[in-house]
Structures are given as C-alpha cells and as structure tokens.
Motif scaffolding. Sequence first.
Motif, mmCIF file in Angstrom:
data_model
loop_
_atom_site.group_PDB
_atom_site.id
_atom_site.type_symbol
_atom_site.label_atom_id
_atom_site.label_comp_id
_atom_site.label_asym_id
_atom_site.label_seq_id
_atom_site.Cartn_x
_atom_site.Cartn_y
_atom_site.Cartn_z
ATOM 1 N N SER A 1 56.328 -30.831 119.800
ATOM 2 C CA SER A 1 55.791 -29.824 118.893
ATOM 3 C C SER A 1 54.457 -29.354 119.458
ATOM 4 C CB SER A 1 55.624 -30.413 117.485
ATOM 5 O OG SER A 1 55.372 -29.356 116.588
ATOM 6 N N SER A 2 53.804 -28.406 118.781
ATOM 7 C CA SER A 2 52.546 -27.900 119.307
ATOM 8 C C SER A 2 51.665 -27.440 118.146
ATOM 9 C CB SER A 2 52.806 -26.726 120.238
ATOM 10 O OG SER A 2 53.313 -25.646 119.482
ATOM 11 N N HIS A 3 50.402 -27.223 118.436
ATOM 12 C CA HIS A 3 49.471 -26.818 117.383
ATOM 13 C C HIS A 3 48.284 -26.100 118.027
ATOM 14 C CE1 HIS A 3 47.075 -26.971 113.767
ATOM 15 N NE2 HIS A 3 46.116 -27.638 114.395
ATOM 16 N N VAL A 4 47.792 -25.075 117.347
ATOM 17 C CA VAL A 4 46.588 -24.400 117.830
ATOM 18 C C VAL A 4 45.384 -25.044 117.160
ATOM 19 C CG1 VAL A 4 45.307 -22.229 117.810
ATOM 20 C CG2 VAL A 4 47.775 -22.218 118.130
ATOM 21 N N GLY B 1 62.491 -25.507 105.362
ATOM 22 C CA GLY B 1 61.030 -25.558 105.257
ATOM 23 C C GLY B 1 60.314 -25.768 106.573
ATOM 24 N N THR B 2 60.989 -25.484 107.677
ATOM 25 C CA THR B 2 60.415 -25.748 108.997
ATOM 26 C C THR B 2 59.128 -24.963 109.216
ATOM 27 O OG1 THR B 2 62.710 -25.773 109.685
ATOM 28 C CG2 THR B 2 61.070 -25.928 111.425
ATOM 29 N N THR B 3 59.109 -23.712 108.788
ATOM 30 C CA THR B 3 57.973 -22.856 109.121
ATOM 31 C C THR B 3 56.748 -23.162 108.271
ATOM 32 O OG1 THR B 3 59.613 -21.175 109.525
ATOM 33 C CG2 THR B 3 57.338 -20.453 109.538
ATOM 34 N N GLN B 4 56.969 -23.233 106.947
ATOM 35 C CA GLN B 4 55.805 -23.361 106.075
ATOM 36 C C GLN B 4 55.452 -24.791 105.721
ATOM 37 O OE1 GLN B 4 57.134 -20.936 102.886
ATOM 38 N NE2 GLN B 4 56.524 -19.034 103.872
ATOM 39 N N GLY B 5 56.317 -25.722 106.144
ATOM 40 C CA GLY B 5 56.026 -27.123 105.846
ATOM 41 C C GLY B 5 56.570 -27.559 104.501
ATOM 42 N N LYS B 6 57.113 -26.613 103.732
ATOM 43 C CA LYS B 6 57.773 -27.027 102.493
ATOM 44 C C LYS B 6 59.018 -26.154 102.281
ATOM 45 C CE LYS B 6 54.786 -24.557 99.166
ATOM 46 N NZ LYS B 6 54.992 -23.219 99.349
ATOM 47 N N PRO B 7 60.103 -26.768 101.753
ATOM 48 C CA PRO B 7 61.330 -25.989 101.587
ATOM 49 C C PRO B 7 61.125 -24.818 100.629
ATOM 50 C CG PRO B 7 61.742 -28.336 101.279
ATOM 51 C CD PRO B 7 60.257 -28.159 101.329
ATOM 52 N N LYS B 8 61.845 -23.727 100.916
ATOM 53 C CA LYS B 8 61.774 -22.549 100.038
ATOM 54 C C LYS B 8 62.979 -22.574 99.104
ATOM 55 C CE LYS B 8 62.143 -19.914 103.587
ATOM 56 N NZ LYS B 8 62.185 -19.018 104.740
ATOM 57 N N PHE B 9 62.792 -22.052 97.892
ATOM 58 C CA PHE B 9 63.927 -21.849 96.995
ATOM 59 C C PHE B 9 64.610 -20.540 97.371
ATOM 60 C CE2 PHE B 9 61.564 -24.293 93.498
ATOM 61 C CZ PHE B 9 62.324 -25.430 93.704
ATOM 62 N N MET C 1 54.810 -19.529 116.282
ATOM 63 C CA MET C 1 54.319 -19.044 117.552
ATOM 64 C C MET C 1 52.931 -19.621 117.762
ATOM 65 S SD MET C 1 54.362 -15.132 118.752
ATOM 66 C CE MET C 1 55.945 -14.561 118.281
ATOM 67 N N LEU C 2 52.676 -20.123 118.953
ATOM 68 C CA LEU C 2 51.322 -20.579 119.267
ATOM 69 C C LEU C 2 50.516 -19.330 119.529
ATOM 70 C CD1 LEU C 2 51.444 -23.499 121.811
ATOM 71 C CD2 LEU C 2 50.498 -23.501 119.516
ATOM 72 N N VAL D 1 53.180 -26.288 114.739
ATOM 73 C CA VAL D 1 52.773 -26.707 113.405
ATOM 74 C C VAL D 1 51.586 -25.852 112.968
ATOM 75 C CG1 VAL D 1 51.955 -28.633 112.025
ATOM 76 C CG2 VAL D 1 53.576 -29.030 113.882
ATOM 77 N N GLY D 2 51.806 -25.081 111.924
ATOM 78 C CA GLY D 2 50.774 -24.156 111.458
ATOM 79 C C GLY D 2 49.670 -24.875 110.695
ATOM 80 N N PRO D 3 48.580 -24.160 110.411
ATOM 81 C CA PRO D 3 47.416 -24.795 109.782
ATOM 82 C C PRO D 3 47.681 -25.305 108.364
ATOM 83 C CG PRO D 3 47.110 -22.411 110.015
ATOM 84 C CD PRO D 3 48.373 -22.737 110.709
#
Length: 529
Positions: free
Chosen positions: A450-453, A100-108, A415-416, A505-507
């Motif tokens: 980490s980073s954030h836009v 779940g790194t990308t979306q912030g929640k684990p995927k099934f 990606m930033l 970290v995405g929005p």
Amino acid sequence: MLANMALLDVEKVIRDFEAMTKDAENVQRETLKLILEENGCAEYLQNLGLNGRTDPESFKACVPLVTHKDLEPYIQRVVDGAFPLILTGKPITTISLSSGTTQGKPKFVPFNDELMETTLQIYRTSFAFRNRGLACWNCNHQCVRNSQFKNAMKAMQSQVCSPDEVIFSPDFHQSLYCHLLCGLLLREEIQLVSSTFAHSIVLAFQTFEQVWEELCGDIREGVLSSRITFPSVRSAMAKLLKPNPELADLIEKKCSGLVNWYGLIPDLFPNVKYIYGIMTGSMEHYLKKLRHYAGDVPLISADYGASEGWVGANINPTLPPESATYAVLPNIGYFEFLLEQENVEEHIQDKVNGSFNAVEPKPVGLTEVNVGEEYEVIVTSFAGLYRYRLGDVVKVMGFHNSTPELKFVCRRNLMLNINIDKNTEKDLQLSVEEAAKLIAEEKLEVVDFSSHVDVMADPVITSRKVNTIGPLELRVLRKGTFQKILEHYLGLGGALSQFKTPRCVGPTNNKVLQILCDNVAKNYFSTVF
Ligand code: AMP
C-alpha cells in the motif's frame, strides 16, 4: 435436482448479446426511458423537474452529476425506512455494503430485484462466452441468498460446494476452513475454483498451506476440528464428513510431493478447468501467486461492476487477465463517460440542488467514446442512482459491435497525489513488480503493498524535480499486517469476497494508516530522488 433444471441456452444468450450490442445506442435510449418511467415518481427525480420526460437530452439537462457523498442524505433516509420512495418508484428493500476501500468505511448502496436481474444477465453472458465449467466457491452474499440466483447458477452448472451455513458463517476464518474441507471432500467434482476477487482465492490457498494437516486429520477421523465453534456450521459439516483415511492419505501424499506448493490447485482438484475471479485493477498483484498455485490451469478474469451495479462482461475469456477487457451491456443501466483529461475536480459542481454551472464537464454517451481515451464511468441504474460518478477510470480498448470494450485503469481517488506529482495504482504496481524481481533473487516475495502521501513532514511541497518533495520512503511491514487490515474491514461489515487492499491510504483512513504505521519492521529512504 439438476436433471430437472433447464440448462442455460448459451447460443440464445450470445445471440441476444450480439443483437443488443449492434443496436447499443437505441438500447441505451430505451433503457433510460425504462429507468425513468419506473422511477419518475421518486422524490429525487420529481424535484429535478423532468416532468415525465425520458429522453437523454432532457435527462442530462435536468439531472446533475453526483458522487456518493451527494446522495448520502437520500440513501440514509431510505435506510431509516421512513421514506422508501426517495430514489426509486418501488420501495428499496435491501441495502448493500460496498467494500469501503477508498474511503476507509463501507458505503450504503441501494439494491433491488432489477439489480439482481442485471447481475444474472452479466453472469449468463460471460458464462455463455466461457461455455464450460462447474462449481466451487462463490460467496457474493447478497446474491447467494437469493433463490432466483441459486436456480440461475444451477442452470449454469455452477453450484457451490459448501452448504449455506458455511457460506454465511459470521467468522471468515471458520468459513474458509470449512470451504477448504468441502472442496477436498468433493475434490473429483470440482471443475471451477472461484471467488469474486482474486485476493480471496490466494488467501484461501495461503490458508491451506497453514491448515492442510489439520484438514487431513478431520477427513481421516470424520470429525470436524474444534476450531469450528458455530453449532449450525458444525451440524452442516457433520452431514458431509465420514471417516475417509484413503482420501486423507492421498491429500497428504500430494501435499508432501509439491515443491513450494507449485501446482497445488490441479493437484487437489484433478478435474478443475479454470480459475475464475476479478483479476484486473488492484487484483493484478495477486496473479503471480495465483499462477504459482494454478500451475497450468488457466486463469480467467471475471466481470466488471460494483455494489452500485454491473458495467461489463468479459467476453474474451481466453485472453490473459492482464489484457482482459469488459464489453458494456447496454441494457443493464444508462452509461455516460467523462473524459479523464477534462475531469478536473475544481470545475465540477457536485451539488444535487445546486445551480447549474457552465463549467460542469460534459460526459459522452456509451457509443460516443473514443478508442484509446480514458474516462470516468457515470452510471444511471435501476436501483436509484442517477448520473452517479462511480469513481473508476477505464480505457476504451475497442468496440464489440457498437458497445465499447473497457480496460479497468484505476480508482480515481486511490492516487498518490502531491500537487503535480501523481501516481496511480497501476504506476505503483509496476514499481512493486520491479522491486519484487530484485528480492526474488533472495527467494523473497512481496505479499501485498500500500502507499500513503505524508504531508506532515514538510508543508511546502511542489515537485520532486526541484527537491521539494522528500525522498520516497520504503517501509517493510511485519508478517500478518495485511491480514490485520482485512480483519479491520471485515469488522466494519465488509465481506471477505469483496475485500481489496487499498493501494493508497488517504488521510481520512486513520485506522488503516495506524495499522500500517504500528507494524513497520524496517524503513529505508530512496537516495535516487
Ligand atoms: P465494491 O466497493 O465492493 O462495490 O467494489 C467495486 C469496485 O471494485 C469497482 O468500483 C472497481 O473499482 C473494482 N472492480 C470491480 N470489478 C473490477 C474488475 N473487473 N477489474 C478491476 N476492478 C474492479
């Protein structure tokens, strides 16, 4: 037990791998045929009108490229259990959770026996190329529970040193403490220190720095610390613990003799041959710390894959992790590659049932990729994923026979990205490394990053050159912040061994963003831009 087991015939594994990679194109064709024959009756494929055809051309013409989001409704119906044959010909009995790194929640993600077999094949292949080693920690839960996996690991002389009760303890702090203790009790026998990702190996030894005196106390008295509260774990550990003051003295002496914990791993485990785990991509940041603990023990990067399925094996184990590449195994899935330059989001139609769009990009086959180019990996697996965009970008570094050797570049969505200003995980890592050199003079180190836009500040953002992108803001975080992020992911059901700090970290990843923002100790604005 071990004496009765047939050991892995590494020469045969290498021979099979060589034969298969020499004939990669045909093997891919055959693999696709097998996947489609086994799963042709699945509802998903039935609806796409393949009508029994199994050749790559018909497959590409009928089956669209999809992302996890497109498949979510199908996977959800599998999870709900009402329609087990939606994606596969045989019922899916297990669902994995991605990190779940990308979306912030684990995927099934569907998992089945075929995926288990491909896992073993990847392990056997890279093991055959390493061709040495024995045992330590490895807790890829889905696999470790499996008896076939256990037997295969024994055949590779790679048994874990902790009992199952420790590996499957619901509390990772308690589990880690016991792993360390088991390792110390078997210190002479440990030949391999390993976890899926390098992050957890570093975390283990950072934890050791905190708890080593308590561990020595347990060994001296033969009584487990009261911090371990699960009865099943306590009774499993009680079977291993006997009062051993000599061992406690020895470990205490070794720890006291170290300068800043340099060379801790070979000091604790005198027969360790190498350290093994995924060390590329977002794991590269931990290499410096890992090398510090490892002293002169070599680091070997493990293979490349995802919860969705494996992709390639590290068959050049002597290369340093920074240069590691992964040779794709042509029989573990059907692979396509989408050239990064052509991979423009607006032009891609992701709908499973949507009409075909002339601008849908055309991925190339496994043996058609070009050296030096970057591609997104598209997977068709034995577990119900068809033309699935994995979201990883890889670079083709060369070929082993006719199968490509890939270098992991980044996750596409991490990606930033502010309009034309794009920075990948790799760009960020390089700048953090530069910054780390400066603070090293003050005897400080970058623990994690980490980073954030931030698009809240100014709505009209186009480019840094014309000053419409604000200056870079650097935020120094309080000690323990990244631990809180780890705990947040574990709370969502992720496994410690799968954890990867999100480099961007995405929005939609509100909770992680909140943890980061709540823990800012100091902030600075760049005066350069
Ligand atoms: P998970 O979300 O747990 O399924 O993790 C899978 C993801 O981890 C992949 O899609 C990659 O982004 C990353 N990954 C896996 N293996 C490697 C590797 N050898 N090098 C770099 N990144 C990797």
